[in-house]
Design a protein around this motif. Structure first.
Motif, mmCIF file in Angstrom:
data_model
loop_
_atom_site.group_PDB
_atom_site.id
_atom_site.type_symbol
_atom_site.label_atom_id
_atom_site.label_comp_id
_atom_site.label_asym_id
_atom_site.label_seq_id
_atom_site.Cartn_x
_atom_site.Cartn_y
_atom_site.Cartn_z
ATOM 1 N N UNK A 22 0.839 -1.203 0.000
ATOM 2 C CA UNK A 22 0.000 0.000 0.000
ATOM 3 C C UNK A 22 0.867 1.244 0.000
ATOM 4 N N UNK A 23 1.904 1.242 0.805
ATOM 5 C CA UNK A 23 2.813 2.381 0.865
ATOM 6 C C UNK A 23 3.522 2.556 -0.474
ATOM 7 N N UNK A 24 3.985 1.457 -1.070
ATOM 8 C CA UNK A 24 4.648 1.515 -2.374
ATOM 9 C C UNK A 24 3.710 2.088 -3.437
ATOM 10 N N UNK A 25 2.465 1.653 -3.422
ATOM 11 C CA UNK A 25 1.495 2.142 -4.400
ATOM 12 C C UNK A 25 1.238 3.630 -4.218
ATOM 13 N N UNK A 26 1.095 4.064 -2.979
ATOM 14 C CA UNK A 26 0.872 5.488 -2.713
ATOM 15 C C UNK A 26 2.063 6.324 -3.174
ATOM 16 N N UNK A 27 3.269 5.844 -2.910
ATOM 17 C CA UNK A 27 4.466 6.569 -3.329
ATOM 18 C C UNK A 27 4.563 6.608 -4.856
ATOM 19 N N UNK A 28 4.212 5.518 -5.517
ATOM 20 C CA UNK A 28 4.206 5.495 -6.979
ATOM 21 C C UNK A 28 3.229 6.528 -7.531
ATOM 22 N N UNK A 29 2.064 6.621 -6.927
ATOM 23 C CA UNK A 29 1.077 7.620 -7.361
ATOM 24 C C UNK A 29 1.612 9.028 -7.156
ATOM 25 N N UNK A 30 2.269 9.274 -6.029
ATOM 26 C CA UNK A 30 2.851 10.597 -5.778
ATOM 27 C C UNK A 30 3.920 10.943 -6.808
ATOM 28 N N UNK A 31 4.742 9.971 -7.178
ATOM 29 C CA UNK A 31 5.773 10.202 -8.187
ATOM 30 C C UNK A 31 5.143 10.568 -9.533
ATOM 31 N N UNK A 51 12.536 13.610 -6.283
ATOM 32 C CA UNK A 51 13.640 12.898 -5.637
ATOM 33 C C UNK A 51 13.055 11.688 -4.917
ATOM 34 N N UNK A 52 13.642 10.537 -5.175
ATOM 35 C CA UNK A 52 13.224 9.297 -4.536
ATOM 36 C C UNK A 52 14.415 8.715 -3.798
ATOM 37 N N UNK A 53 14.234 8.415 -2.516
ATOM 38 C CA UNK A 53 15.276 7.744 -1.734
ATOM 39 C C UNK A 53 14.838 6.293 -1.574
ATOM 40 N N UNK A 54 15.323 5.454 -2.482
ATOM 41 C CA UNK A 54 14.977 4.033 -2.459
ATOM 42 C C UNK A 54 15.793 3.300 -3.513
ATOM 43 N N UNK A 55 16.224 2.114 -3.187
ATOM 44 C CA UNK A 55 16.902 1.268 -4.149
ATOM 45 C C UNK A 55 15.964 0.231 -4.739
ATOM 46 N N UNK A 56 14.679 0.309 -4.389
ATOM 47 C CA UNK A 56 13.685 -0.666 -4.818
ATOM 48 C C UNK A 56 13.349 -0.479 -6.295
ATOM 49 N N UNK A 57 13.589 -1.504 -7.100
ATOM 50 C CA UNK A 57 13.315 -1.424 -8.535
ATOM 51 C C UNK A 57 11.825 -1.384 -8.856
ATOM 52 N N UNK A 58 10.954 -1.634 -7.881
ATOM 53 C CA UNK A 58 9.514 -1.510 -8.109
ATOM 54 C C UNK A 58 9.128 -0.081 -8.473
ATOM 55 N N UNK A 59 9.993 0.885 -8.145
ATOM 56 C CA UNK A 59 9.683 2.279 -8.442
ATOM 57 C C UNK A 59 10.191 2.721 -9.817
ATOM 58 N N UNK A 60 10.818 1.833 -10.571
ATOM 59 C CA UNK A 60 11.305 2.210 -11.894
ATOM 60 C C UNK A 60 10.179 2.545 -12.880
ATOM 61 N N UNK A 61 9.080 1.783 -12.927
ATOM 62 C CA UNK A 61 8.001 2.181 -13.845
ATOM 63 C C UNK A 61 7.432 3.574 -13.568
ATOM 64 N N UNK A 62 7.124 3.934 -12.309
ATOM 65 C CA UNK A 62 6.643 5.304 -12.113
ATOM 66 C C UNK A 62 7.727 6.353 -12.387
#
Length: 99
Positions: free
Chosen positions: A30-39, A51-62
């Motif tokens: 849920x947190x990941x989805x909310x952050x993706x929407x914010x991006x 600016x994104x502070x994360x090494x999680x590749x799940x955030x590459x599409x957004x």
């Protein structure tokens, strides 16, 4: 299983499994989805940079969506990472930084 669902307790004698320790809801998604929407919103709102502070590749599409909208992005990895991401950037510039 039917008894467990109906009563919340395992029907087998001596079994300590109950619905509270069997079913686990992973809140992180849920947190990941909310952050993706914010991006993505940042890209459509035409901010100069996100600016994104994360090494999680799940955030590459957004992040890619942000770049395609023409907004630049900085991805800060909390842990050193030797690999770098490469994908079409549209009008935005993409920077990756290790802490």
């Amino acid at each position: 299983m039917k008894t467990l669902i109906r009563t919340g307790q395992c029907a087998k004698p001596g079994c300590s499994t109950n619905s509270s320790n069997l079913v686990y809801r992973h809140e992180q998604k849920t947190v990941d989805t909310m952050l993706s929407c914010d991006l993505i919103h940042g890209g459509y709102a035409q901010y100069d940079v996100v600016v994104l502070v994360s090494g999680d590749d799940d955030f590459l599409p957004p992040l890619r969506t942000v770049l395609l909208q023409g907004t630049s992005a900085i991805r800060i990895h909390p842990k050193r990472n030797g690999t770098r991401t490469s994908f079409p950037q549209g009008g935005g510039k993409f920077f990756e930084v290790d802490l």
